[in-house]
Scaffold this active site. Structure first.
Site, PDB file in Angstrom:
ATOM      1  N   GLY A  96      30.583  50.046  26.028  1.00  0.00           N
ATOM      2  CA  GLY A  96      31.308  49.276  27.027  1.00  0.00           C
ATOM      3  C   GLY A  96      32.312  50.091  27.817  1.00  0.00           C
ATOM      4  N   LYS A  97      32.293  51.420  27.666  1.00  0.00           N
ATOM      5  CA  LYS A  97      33.270  52.282  28.346  1.00  0.00           C
ATOM      6  C   LYS A  97      32.611  53.271  29.305  1.00  0.00           C
ATOM      7  CE  LYS A  97      36.350  51.864  24.419  1.00  0.00           C
ATOM      8  NZ  LYS A  97      36.976  52.532  23.284  1.00  0.00           N
ATOM      9  N   GLY A  98      31.323  53.073  29.592  1.00  0.00           N
ATOM     10  CA  GLY A  98      30.651  53.929  30.553  1.00  0.00           C
ATOM     11  C   GLY A  98      29.941  55.142  29.971  1.00  0.00           C
ATOM     12  N   GLY A 100      27.272  55.251  28.018  1.00  0.00           N
ATOM     13  CA  GLY A 100      25.822  55.105  28.149  1.00  0.00           C
ATOM     14  C   GLY A 100      25.366  55.455  29.553  1.00  0.00           C
ATOM     15  N   ALA A 131      22.294  46.789  27.178  1.00  0.00           N
ATOM     16  CA  ALA A 131      21.464  47.969  27.465  1.00  0.00           C
ATOM     17  C   ALA A 131      20.716  47.769  28.782  1.00  0.00           C
ATOM     18  CB  ALA A 131      20.481  48.225  26.331  1.00  0.00           C
ATOM     19  N   ARG A 133      21.550  46.018  31.375  1.00  0.00           N
ATOM     20  CA  ARG A 133      22.488  46.178  32.500  1.00  0.00           C
ATOM     21  C   ARG A 133      22.853  47.643  32.712  1.00  0.00           C
ATOM     22  NH1 ARG A 133      25.961  40.939  30.974  1.00  0.00           N
ATOM     23  NH2 ARG A 133      24.678  39.411  32.075  1.00  0.00           N
ATOM     24  N   TYR A 135      20.918  50.227  32.047  1.00  0.00           N
ATOM     25  CA  TYR A 135      19.759  50.879  32.671  1.00  0.00           C
ATOM     26  C   TYR A 135      19.672  50.526  34.158  1.00  0.00           C
ATOM     27  CZ  TYR A 135      18.491  51.383  27.740  1.00  0.00           C
ATOM     28  OH  TYR A 135      18.495  51.669  26.398  1.00  0.00           O
TER      29      TYR A 135
END
Length: 171
Positions: A96-98, A100, A131, A133, A135
């Site tokens: 949730g922090k960017g 990914g 996941a 979102r 992608y």
């Protein structure tokens, strides 16, 4: 600053520690590993089986605080124009922090510029909204194909996503 490097066996301990329940395990592995919980030894044995392939690339994302994420890239056929991403996971304490998105951006750059892919594909289970979102945020789009898996006695639907090399869009 997040960076991407080849996976090292010592990364496995951190990566497997992020898989805290069976749902996360199956979302990550799609049943490719034989049992839950997956151990560092299981992960290294799985990758050792592909160690001499020029079509399989295990990658680790890291920053000044250590290992932050992991994914594999592989050529699914001899043509070597399409790269398939898999085993995508980010440290559960950093989700949730960017991280990914950053890891995927680095992997996309690698796939297009180093591996010279024309297309990148991946699958995401339809109930894995975060996941999906992530992608989408880096440009992946649905192909319309859905693969069905039998996992833990249930049917799981996996959406196929793809990203075309920017200079090939519209072909």
């Amino acid at each position: 600053m997040l960076r991407l490097r080849p996976y090292k066996p010592c990364d496995a301990e951190a990566i497997t520690s992020w898989i805290k329940d069976e749902t996360t395990f199956y979302r990550w592995s799609a049943g490719k590993y034989e049992k839950y919980p997956v151990t560092a030894e299981d992960m290294n044995a799985f990758y050792d089986a592909n160690a001499f392939s020029d079509s399989f690339f295990e990658m680790t994302a890291f920053d000044e605080n250590g290992v932050a994420g992991h994914l594999i890239m592989r050529f699914p056929d001899e043509n070597k124009k399409m790269v398939r991403f898999g085993f995508i996971i980010v440290d559960d304490g950093r989700r949730g922090k960017g991280y990914g998105r950053q890891m995927l951006q680095l992997a996309i750059k690698y796939a297009f510029e180093i591996l010279m892919a024309d297309r990148i594909t991946l699958g995401v289970f339809e109930d894995n909204i975060p996941a999906y979102r992530c992608y989408q945020s880096v440009g992946f789009q649905e192909t319309g194909r859905i693969e069905r898996y039998r996992i833990a006695g249930e049917e799981w639907k996996c959406k196929e996503l793809e990203l075309l090399r920017p200079d090939r869009c519209g072909e």
